[in-house]
Write an enzyme that holds these catalytic residues in place. Structure first.
Site, PDB file in Angstrom:
ATOM      1  N   HIS A 179      48.233  23.795  42.803  1.00 47.74           N
ATOM      2  CA  HIS A 179      48.770  24.936  43.558  1.00 47.74           C
ATOM      3  C   HIS A 179      48.131  26.253  43.148  1.00 47.74           C
ATOM      4  CE1 HIS A 179      52.641  22.469  44.529  1.00 47.74           C
ATOM      5  NE2 HIS A 179      51.715  22.298  45.443  1.00 47.74           N
ATOM      6  N   CYS A 214      36.950  39.695  51.071  1.00 44.65           N
ATOM      7  CA  CYS A 214      35.652  39.409  50.440  1.00 44.65           C
ATOM      8  C   CYS A 214      35.727  38.296  49.406  1.00 44.65           C
ATOM      9  CB  CYS A 214      35.072  40.676  49.819  1.00 44.65           C
ATOM     10  SG  CYS A 214      35.847  41.171  48.265  1.00 44.65           S
ATOM     11  N   CYS A 230      41.980  45.509  47.347  1.00 46.72           N
ATOM     12  CA  CYS A 230      40.715  45.128  46.694  1.00 46.72           C
ATOM     13  C   CYS A 230      39.899  46.385  46.396  1.00 46.72           C
ATOM     14  CB  CYS A 230      39.938  44.193  47.607  1.00 46.72           C
ATOM     15  SG  CYS A 230      38.287  43.795  46.979  1.00 46.72           S
ATOM     16  N   VAL A 271      51.611  26.924  38.280  1.00 46.21           N
ATOM     17  CA  VAL A 271      50.599  27.983  38.403  1.00 46.21           C
ATOM     18  C   VAL A 271      50.610  28.880  37.171  1.00 46.21           C
ATOM     19  CG1 VAL A 271      50.707  27.964  40.935  1.00 46.21           C
ATOM     20  CG2 VAL A 271      52.200  29.535  39.667  1.00 46.21           C
ATOM     21  N   ILE A 315      62.376  17.256  28.763  1.00 51.37           N
ATOM     22  CA  ILE A 315      60.949  16.980  28.613  1.00 51.37           C
ATOM     23  C   ILE A 315      60.409  17.368  27.239  1.00 51.37           C
ATOM     24  CG2 ILE A 315      58.683  17.702  29.486  1.00 51.37           C
ATOM     25  CD1 ILE A 315      60.199  17.784  32.281  1.00 51.37           C
ATOM     26  N   CYS A 325      36.436  46.166  48.587  1.00 52.89           N
ATOM     27  CA  CYS A 325      36.354  46.267  50.045  1.00 52.89           C
ATOM     28  C   CYS A 325      37.628  46.777  50.699  1.00 52.89           C
ATOM     29  CB  CYS A 325      35.956  44.913  50.641  1.00 52.89           C
ATOM     30  SG  CYS A 325      37.327  43.746  50.775  1.00 52.89           S
TER      31      CYS A 325
HETATM   32 ZN    ZN Z   1      37.569  42.532  48.842  1.00 51.13          ZN
END
Ligand code: ZN
Length: 247
Positions: free
Chosen positions: A113, A124, A146, A95, A230, A149
């Site tokens: 992932h 939202c 957020c 990630v 690697i 919202c």
């Molecule tokens: Zn939101």
């Protein structure tokens, strides 16, 4: 490898990023497996239910600072492979975004992932940069919500207890089915979806090369198994692939 421009699928796991200083959190000896209290921080149920879990989770993300990691010679070898003109797709369990950062075009990387570079509102669904959320934590918001919202923000990574993205998985399976060469790099090939993708590739006649320090269940099916670190193993392997010299 009989097609004129063989499709190469490269599946990468945590092993390719350890030389960039990113520990293998998910692996059998990783932090998430060793420490149930740590695993709670990346498990969707507790994360959504408990603001204290989220506070600790944000602190951990702030402290690990993985967003600043730099690609290593292993990542750069795959850039060289892509730039050779051979069709290459990278399927990654990581990630960290280091394939894109090293120079593999975004459209050629599938993040199985998800990504730690963005956050998503669970209400939202708006996606915003992780760096912005971390800056808010730094500025004194222990559990930033957020801004649109007020919903809970979570990283755009697949947490324990969450399903993988079906669309991404289907794309990855199609690539595994159609590739001529499948490189499995830095992954134990033990869990879904990595093991399944290797199986699909083998079932469809791809040549399999495993580059991993520890044995994998697919070593016997592989045309070649490379145990070296690697970042040392990939540059010469890529040169051989580009030269059409896989012995
Ligand atoms: Zn939101």
């Amino acid at each position: 490898m009989n097609a004129k421009r063989p499709l190469i699928a490269v599946l990468t796991g945590a092993g390719i990023s350890t030389d960039s200083g990113i520990p293998d959190y998910r692996g059998p000896n990783g932090l998430w497996q060793r420490d149930p209290k740590a695993q709670e921080l990346v498990t969707i149920g507790p994360y959504l239910a408990d603001s204290d879990v989220r506070r600790r989770s944000w602190q951990l993300r702030r402290e690990t600072g993985a967003l600043g990691a730099e690609p290593n010679a292993g990542h750069l070898a795959l850039v060289e492979l892509e730039r050779s003109g051979l069709p290459v797709r990278v399927l990654t369990q990581n990630v960290d975004g280091l394939h894109q950062r090293s120079g593999v075009p975004e459209r050629k990387v599938l993040e199985l992932h998800g990504t730690a570079h963005r956050v998503q509102c669970v209400r939202c669904r708006v996606r915003t940069p992780m760096a912005e959320a971390l800056a808010r934590v730094e500025a004194g918001e222990p559990d930033p919500a957020c801004l649109d919202c007020g919903g809970v923000l979570k990283p755009c990574t697949v947490m324990f207890g969450e399903m993988l993205d079906e669309r991404v998985l289907a794309q990855a399976a199609a690539i595994a089915q159609n590739c001529d060469l499948f490189l499995a790099v830095g992954t134990l090939l033990q869990v879904h979806p990595a093991a399944g993708l290797a199986q699909v590739a083998v079932d469809h006649g791809a040549t399999l090369i495993v580059v991993n320090a520890a044995p994998t269940p697919y070593d016997e099916a592989a045309a070649e198994v490379i145990r070296e670190p690697i970042s040392q193993a990939l540059p010469p392997l890529v040169r051989r692939i580009v030269a059409g010299d896989l012995g």
